[in-house]
Scaffold this active site. Structure first.
Site, PDB file in Angstrom:
ATOM      1  N   ARG A  90       0.167  -8.256  14.259  1.00 13.52           N
ATOM      2  CA  ARG A  90      -0.375  -7.272  13.303  1.00 13.52           C
ATOM      3  C   ARG A  90      -1.285  -7.949  12.284  1.00 13.52           C
ATOM      4  NH1 ARG A  90       4.684  -4.892  10.983  1.00 13.52           N
ATOM      5  NH2 ARG A  90       3.308  -3.513   9.812  1.00 13.52           N
ATOM      6  N   ARG A 109      11.700  -6.045   4.381  1.00 13.56           N
ATOM      7  CA  ARG A 109      11.483  -4.592   4.221  1.00 13.56           C
ATOM      8  C   ARG A 109      12.529  -3.765   4.966  1.00 13.56           C
ATOM      9  NH1 ARG A 109       5.567  -2.439   4.977  1.00 13.56           N
ATOM     10  NH2 ARG A 109       5.636  -3.349   7.051  1.00 13.56           N
ATOM     11  N   LYS A 162       0.828  -1.209   0.000  1.00 16.74           N
ATOM     12  CA  LYS A 162       0.000   0.000   0.000  1.00 16.74           C
ATOM     13  C   LYS A 162       0.863   1.260   0.000  1.00 16.74           C
ATOM     14  CE  LYS A 162      -2.039  -0.818   3.959  1.00 16.74           C
ATOM     15  NZ  LYS A 162      -1.230  -1.998   4.386  1.00 16.74           N
ATOM     16  N   ARG A 171      -8.999   1.435   9.730  1.00 15.79           N
ATOM     17  CA  ARG A 171      -8.613   0.069  10.070  1.00 15.79           C
ATOM     18  C   ARG A 171      -9.671  -0.635  10.902  1.00 15.79           C
ATOM     19  NH1 ARG A 171      -2.655   0.777   9.598  1.00 15.79           N
ATOM     20  NH2 ARG A 171      -1.578  -1.126  10.093  1.00 15.79           N
ATOM     21  N   ARG A 227      11.894  -1.714  10.547  1.00 13.10           N
ATOM     22  CA  ARG A 227      10.920  -1.312  11.567  1.00 13.10           C
ATOM     23  C   ARG A 227      10.922  -2.320  12.698  1.00 13.10           C
ATOM     24  NH1 ARG A 227       5.379  -0.014   8.450  1.00 13.10           N
ATOM     25  NH2 ARG A 227       4.578  -0.927  10.364  1.00 13.10           N
TER      26      ARG A 227
END
Ligand code: AMP
Length: 240
Positions: A189, A145, A31, A106, A178
């Site tokens: 998550r 990532r 996203k 969300r 992160r």
């Protein structure tokens, strides 16, 4: 990275109506990467509630102090906090013509409140695009990532590695991972996504404003698919 506007026959001056775009999808769906591209192309602000919250944590604001332990666990920050933050952000002049939400709403209460806010600010129904990605790809995306500590550009060591390991191609910034991308937190998550965010797909489908893209496809292909959706939404005159 900018995508040529003529790919879509859309350009900033063609976004004449107010456009609220929502990118819906689990962590690692792409996203953020796509929101940056479409944001450059249409000159609309990219509003990532995750980025806003991380910024508040870094600055040590009251909101940041409150959000920090919740984010560290991989849980969702309470609706009223996120909604207050979003309402404030939407008051800034760059949001007058539209924006792209990444990671918001969300929860169903966030979506309901957003409908109210959009109506009040003279927007029509948001255009919601759900990123569909299989769980194996998501895990690989999140595990690989790395983000630039200066400009925020994201890389993936499996799919889109930087030219020099650990260094951003654009500005030479150090790449960092992160803390909530660690496997244990990622599990939380994903669970929060399944339980609290996935019902939004039905919510928006019920309102007739949900589109889907194959978020597991190669990054340029996903951008092209998004462009196609925007083109269709723009209609025959090319104006959104
Ligand atoms: P993200 O960068 O979108 O993956 O968000 C990182 C974290 O910020 C999430 O795991 C949540 O703790 C928090 N967060 C971001 N957006 C929201 C939201 N709309 N509602 C509640 N919590 C959020």
């Amino acid at each position: 990275m900018a995508v040529a506007a003529n790919n879509v026959n859309l350009s900033p001056e063609k976004v004449t109506a107010k456009l609220a775009l929502i990118f819906l999808g689990p962590p690692g769906a792409g996203k953020g990467t796509q929101a940056k591209r479409i944001s450059n192309e249409l000159n609309l602000p990219h509003l990532s509630t995750g980025d806003m919250l991380r910024d508040a944590v870094t600055r040590g604001t009251e909101l940041g102090l409150l959000a920090k332990p919740i984010m560290a666990r991989g849980d969702l920050v309470p609706d009223e906090i996120v909604l207050g933050m979003v309402e404030e952000r939407l008051k800034r002049p760059d949001c007058t013509c539209g924006f792209i939400f990444d990671g918001f709403p969300r929860t169903i209460p966030q979506a309901e409140k957003l409908d109210e806010i959009l109506h009040r600010r003279g927007f029509g129904k948001p255009l919601v695009i759900e990123f569909m990605v299989n769980p194996e790809t998501l895990l690989k995306r999140v595990a690989g990532r790395w983000t630039c500590s200066i400009g925020g550009e994201t890389y993936n060591i499996y799919e889109r590695a930087p030219k020099v390991p650990g260094i951003c191609d654009n500005d030479g910034g150090k790449l960092v991972q992160r803390s909530d991308d660690q496997p244990e937190i990622v599990k939380e998550r994903f669970a929060a996504y399944q339980k609290q965010t996935l019902p939004l797909a039905d919510y928006y489908r019920g309102h007739g404003n949900l589109q889907t893209v194959d978020g597991g496809a190669e990054v340029n292909q996903v951008t092209r698919a998004l462009n196609e959706i925007l083109k269709r939404a723009a209609g025959s005159d090319g104006h959104l």
